[in-house]
Design a protein around this motif. Structure first.
Motif, PDB file in Angstrom:
ATOM      1  N   VAL A   5       0.894  -1.316  -0.058  1.00  0.00           N
ATOM      2  CA  VAL A   5      -0.151  -0.010  -0.034  1.00  0.00           C
ATOM      3  C   VAL A   5       0.826   1.208   0.057  1.00  0.00           C
ATOM      4  O   VAL A   5       0.655   2.238  -0.847  1.00  0.00           O
ATOM      5  CB  VAL A   5      -0.878   0.067   1.237  1.00  0.00           C
ATOM      6  N   ILE A   6       2.059   1.343   0.818  1.00  0.00           N
ATOM      7  CA  ILE A   6       2.539   2.393   0.974  1.00  0.00           C
ATOM      8  C   ILE A   6       4.147   2.250   0.309  1.00  0.00           C
ATOM      9  O   ILE A   6       4.939   3.383   0.591  1.00  0.00           O
ATOM     10  CB  ILE A   6       2.614   3.159   2.463  1.00  0.00           C
ATOM     11  N   GLY A   7       4.608   0.979   0.049  1.00  0.00           N
ATOM     12  CA  GLY A   7       5.685   0.882  -0.213  1.00  0.00           C
ATOM     13  C   GLY A   7       6.972   0.789   0.900  1.00  0.00           C
ATOM     14  O   GLY A   7       8.061   0.555   0.577  1.00  0.00           O
ATOM     15  N   LEU A   8       6.693   0.663   2.099  1.00  0.00           N
ATOM     16  CA  LEU A   8       7.363   0.459   2.960  1.00  0.00           C
ATOM     17  C   LEU A   8       7.096  -0.639   3.967  1.00  0.00           C
ATOM     18  O   LEU A   8       6.195  -0.998   4.235  1.00  0.00           O
ATOM     19  CB  LEU A   8       7.492   1.581   3.864  1.00  0.00           C
ATOM     20  N   HIS A   9       8.293  -1.509   4.617  1.00  0.00           N
ATOM     21  CA  HIS A   9       8.108  -2.528   5.315  1.00  0.00           C
ATOM     22  C   HIS A   9       8.652  -2.200   6.488  1.00  0.00           C
ATOM     23  O   HIS A   9      10.072  -1.764   6.564  1.00  0.00           O
ATOM     24  CB  HIS A   9       8.937  -3.602   4.684  1.00  0.00           C
ATOM     25  N   ARG A  10       7.902  -2.038   7.788  1.00  0.00           N
ATOM     26  CA  ARG A  10       8.474  -1.513   8.801  1.00  0.00           C
ATOM     27  C   ARG A  10       7.982  -2.229  10.309  1.00  0.00           C
ATOM     28  O   ARG A  10       6.888  -1.872  10.931  1.00  0.00           O
ATOM     29  CB  ARG A  10       8.062  -0.068   9.175  1.00  0.00           C
ATOM     30  N   LYS A  11       8.486  -3.433  10.345  1.00  0.00           N
ATOM     31  CA  LYS A  11       7.838  -4.291  11.307  1.00  0.00           C
ATOM     32  C   LYS A  11       7.956  -3.839  12.791  1.00  0.00           C
ATOM     33  O   LYS A  11       7.242  -3.975  13.708  1.00  0.00           O
ATOM     34  CB  LYS A  11       8.707  -5.706  11.536  1.00  0.00           C
ATOM     35  N   SER A  12       9.211  -3.223  13.042  1.00  0.00           N
ATOM     36  CA  SER A  12       9.505  -2.422  14.358  1.00  0.00           C
ATOM     37  C   SER A  12       8.392  -1.447  14.798  1.00  0.00           C
ATOM     38  O   SER A  12       8.160  -1.386  15.958  1.00  0.00           O
ATOM     39  CB  SER A  12      10.800  -1.620  14.406  1.00  0.00           C
ATOM     40  N   PHE A  13       7.822  -0.723  13.922  1.00  0.00           N
ATOM     41  CA  PHE A  13       6.923   0.033  14.119  1.00  0.00           C
ATOM     42  C   PHE A  13       5.393  -0.446  14.189  1.00  0.00           C
ATOM     43  O   PHE A  13       4.734  -0.211  15.194  1.00  0.00           O
ATOM     44  CB  PHE A  13       6.783   1.140  12.764  1.00  0.00           C
ATOM     45  N   MET A  14       5.130  -1.570  13.447  1.00  0.00           N
ATOM     46  CA  MET A  14       3.929  -2.275  13.389  1.00  0.00           C
ATOM     47  C   MET A  14       3.735  -3.126  14.688  1.00  0.00           C
ATOM     48  O   MET A  14       2.408  -2.934  15.355  1.00  0.00           O
ATOM     49  CB  MET A  14       3.743  -3.324  12.050  1.00  0.00           C
ATOM     50  N   GLU A  15       4.646  -3.573  14.915  1.00  0.00           N
ATOM     51  CA  GLU A  15       4.748  -4.242  16.383  1.00  0.00           C
ATOM     52  C   GLU A  15       4.339  -3.426  17.570  1.00  0.00           C
ATOM     53  O   GLU A  15       3.452  -3.807  18.745  1.00  0.00           O
ATOM     54  CB  GLU A  15       5.971  -5.066  16.636  1.00  0.00           C
ATOM     55  N   LYS A  16       4.780  -2.352  17.568  1.00  0.00           N
ATOM     56  CA  LYS A  16       4.485  -1.393  18.665  1.00  0.00           C
ATOM     57  C   LYS A  16       2.830  -0.890  18.527  1.00  0.00           C
ATOM     58  O   LYS A  16       2.208  -0.770  19.304  1.00  0.00           O
ATOM     59  CB  LYS A  16       5.549  -0.258  18.598  1.00  0.00           C
ATOM     60  N   TRP A  17       2.581  -0.517  17.067  1.00  0.00           N
ATOM     61  CA  TRP A  17       1.807   0.476  16.806  1.00  0.00           C
ATOM     62  C   TRP A  17       0.232  -0.246  17.123  1.00  0.00           C
ATOM     63  O   TRP A  17      -0.765   0.500  17.485  1.00  0.00           O
ATOM     64  CB  TRP A  17       1.522   0.825  15.293  1.00  0.00           C
ATOM     65  N   ILE A  18       0.325  -1.700  16.781  1.00  0.00           N
ATOM     66  CA  ILE A  18      -0.936  -2.404  16.968  1.00  0.00           C
ATOM     67  C   ILE A  18      -1.353  -2.846  18.467  1.00  0.00           C
ATOM     68  O   ILE A  18      -2.423  -3.145  18.716  1.00  0.00           O
ATOM     69  CB  ILE A  18      -1.113  -3.473  16.076  1.00  0.00           C
ATOM     70  N   ASN A  19      -0.116  -2.917  19.263  1.00  0.00           N
ATOM     71  CA  ASN A  19      -0.302  -3.542  20.444  1.00  0.00           C
ATOM     72  C   ASN A  19      -0.398  -2.758  21.590  1.00  0.00           C
ATOM     73  O   ASN A  19      -0.274  -3.288  22.802  1.00  0.00           O
ATOM     74  CB  ASN A  19       0.896  -4.713  20.639  1.00  0.00           C
ATOM     75  N   LEU A  20      -0.134  -1.340  21.425  1.00  0.00           N
ATOM     76  CA  LEU A  20      -0.134  -0.377  22.658  1.00  0.00           C
ATOM     77  C   LEU A  20      -1.479  -0.408  23.385  1.00  0.00           C
ATOM     78  O   LEU A  20      -2.507  -0.522  22.619  1.00  0.00           O
ATOM     79  CB  LEU A  20       0.275   0.941  22.009  1.00  0.00           C
ATOM     80  N   PRO A  21      -1.351  -0.082  24.693  1.00  0.00           N
ATOM     81  CA  PRO A  21      -2.664  -0.106  25.486  1.00  0.00           C
ATOM     82  C   PRO A  21      -3.764   0.939  24.812  1.00  0.00           C
ATOM     83  O   PRO A  21      -3.509   1.851  24.258  1.00  0.00           O
ATOM     84  CB  PRO A  21      -2.229   0.347  26.875  1.00  0.00           C
ATOM     85  N   GLY A  22      -5.133   0.141  24.790  1.00  0.00           N
ATOM     86  CA  GLY A  22      -6.286   0.787  24.349  1.00  0.00           C
ATOM     87  C   GLY A  22      -6.501   0.652  22.948  1.00  0.00           C
ATOM     88  O   GLY A  22      -7.505   1.369  22.411  1.00  0.00           O
ATOM     89  N   ARG A  23      -5.675   0.340  21.988  1.00  0.00           N
ATOM     90  CA  ARG A  23      -5.757   0.131  20.515  1.00  0.00           C
ATOM     91  C   ARG A  23      -6.553  -1.027  20.360  1.00  0.00           C
ATOM     92  O   ARG A  23      -6.420  -2.287  21.131  1.00  0.00           O
ATOM     93  CB  ARG A  23      -4.447   0.240  19.957  1.00  0.00           C
ATOM     94  N   TYR A  24      -7.456  -1.043  19.093  1.00  0.00           N
ATOM     95  CA  TYR A  24      -7.960  -2.288  18.640  1.00  0.00           C
ATOM     96  C   TYR A  24      -7.835  -2.144  17.203  1.00  0.00           C
ATOM     97  O   TYR A  24      -7.700  -0.932  16.674  1.00  0.00           O
ATOM     98  CB  TYR A  24      -9.192  -2.162  19.197  1.00  0.00           C
ATOM     99  N   GLY A  25      -8.485  -3.174  16.550  1.00  0.00           N
ATOM    100  CA  GLY A  25      -8.613  -3.175  15.136  1.00  0.00           C
ATOM    101  C   GLY A  25      -8.779  -4.430  14.517  1.00  0.00           C
ATOM    102  O   GLY A  25      -9.184  -5.344  15.199  1.00  0.00           O
ATOM    103  N   TRP A  26      -9.110  -4.496  13.200  1.00  0.00           N
ATOM    104  CA  TRP A  26      -9.814  -5.543  12.571  1.00  0.00           C
ATOM    105  C   TRP A  26      -9.104  -5.816  11.267  1.00  0.00           C
ATOM    106  O   TRP A  26      -8.626  -4.658  10.376  1.00  0.00           O
ATOM    107  CB  TRP A  26     -11.033  -5.391  12.197  1.00  0.00           C
ATOM    108  N   VAL A  27      -8.923  -7.025  10.757  1.00  0.00           N
ATOM    109  CA  VAL A  27      -8.121  -7.109   9.839  1.00  0.00           C
ATOM    110  C   VAL A  27      -9.079  -8.035   8.667  1.00  0.00           C
ATOM    111  O   VAL A  27      -9.818  -9.052   9.115  1.00  0.00           O
ATOM    112  CB  VAL A  27      -7.049  -8.345   9.629  1.00  0.00           C
ATOM    113  N   ALA A  28      -9.367  -7.461   7.532  1.00  0.00           N
ATOM    114  CA  ALA A  28     -10.178  -8.239   6.303  1.00  0.00           C
ATOM    115  C   ALA A  28      -9.345  -9.248   5.736  1.00  0.00           C
ATOM    116  O   ALA A  28      -8.424  -8.877   5.063  1.00  0.00           O
ATOM    117  CB  ALA A  28     -10.727  -6.887   5.448  1.00  0.00           C
TER     118      ALA A  28
END
Length: 310
Positions: free
Chosen positions: A179-202
């Motif tokens: 989608v954005i041309g970047l692979h950034r696992k260190s960011f993703m691991e933090k971003w989705i798992n921080l307290p209070g966050r939620y989301g869904w995958v289709a």
């Protein structure tokens, strides 16, 4: 190249110096400044941004007092860097300290990098004049959407929705790269798992990711959609609907979603403005020194992750 060193400024600014942040704790006061500016960051944002590139977080000090912050996060494999979290204490503005921050950061990456950032509209000419940013025709409209205005959209028959927490992080990164041309696992691991966050995958019945949404609390009555990626508007709508249901089930006080929509995706603008009756709050200009990076799929970006990070 400049890591852990300080740049002394010219004689008129001789008491001001810029250095790389020594740690997350050293850089974390930027959060309070961002809150005071009304930028509505979420708890944990700074931690997630720092994980991308610790060497790209800078602190400006006057007589030993921290008065300015800037992150210029580098993606070396793509020769891209992106400015964000850029703030100078209001009591010290108009004295050239912000320029010194940008000047320092420009010496920490090679000259062939494509430098980008999200400018508020009244700063567009400043970014063009001093730092060579170019208008790429990529505005970001921040809409405030009433959660009750989001209809209960039926999930397409060939799609199932799965919670983002616990989902394979590498698969999410691979989809984001498309989608954005970047692979950034260190960011993703933090971003989705921080307290209070939620989301869904289709996920399609063929087990391929076709979109995902992340939500993060920014105020007691408001959450930010950050990001919303989808292969088409129908998938985006069902992900947004599921996010709204989750928000209301978990906290009845959530009244609004803040959604940062890139204008090149006209279907996303139509969804937020016309169908969901979102009110336009702010507009940013996503600019780059060498033009919009390749391998970006605007038609799949219904909401960006942040105006402080790509």
């Amino acid at each position: 190249p400049m890591e852990n060193s300080a740049l002394e400024c010219d004689s008129s600014l001789s008491k001001f110096s810029v250095r790389c942040a020594n740690s997350l704790e050293d850089f974390s006061p930027v959060f309070d400044y961002m809150v005071k500016e009304g930028w509505t960051p979420a708890v944990g944002d700074v931690e997630a941004f720092y994980a991308i590139d610790p060497s790209g977080c800078f602190v400006g000090e006057l007589d030993g007092k921290k008065i300015a912050f800037l992150s210029t996060l580098k993606y070396p494999e793509k020769k891209i860097c992106f400015d964000g979290q850029f703030v100078v204490d209001p009591a010290y503005r108009g004295k050239g300290y912000g320029r010194e921050m940008m000047h320092f950061s420009s010496k920490t990456f090679p000259g062939d990098y494509n430098r980008g950032g999200d400018a508020v509209l009244n700063m567009t000419q400043t970014y063009e004049k001093y730092w060579g940013y170019k208008d790429c025709g990529w505005l970001i409209n921040r809409y405030i959407v009433q959660v009750v205005n989001i209809p209960n959209t039926e999930v397409p028959a060939n799609i199932n929705l799965q919670p983002i927490k616990g989902f394979d992080c590498e698969e999410l990164c691979e989809y984001e790269e498309k989608v954005i041309g970047l692979h950034r696992k260190s960011f993703m691991e933090k971003w989705i798992n921080l307290p209070g966050r939620y989301g869904w995958v289709a996920v399609s019945h063929g087990q391929s990711i076709v979109g995902y949404v992340v939500c993060r609390p920014i105020e007691s009555s408001s959450h930010a959609i950050a990001p919303l990626y989808a292969n088409n508007p129908d998938i985006a709508s069902c992900l947004l609907s599921k996010a709204a249901t989750t928000a209301l089930d978990g906290n009845s006080k959530v009244l609004t979603f803040s959604v940062d929509v890139p204008t090149p995706n006209d279907q996303a603008v139509k969804l937020m403005k016309n169908e969901l009756k979102g009110s336009l709050k702010r507009v940013f200009n996503r600019m780059f020194s060498k033009g919009l990076p390749p391998n970006v799929a605007p038609n799949k970006i219904f909401c960006v992750a942040s105006t402080d990070v790509l």
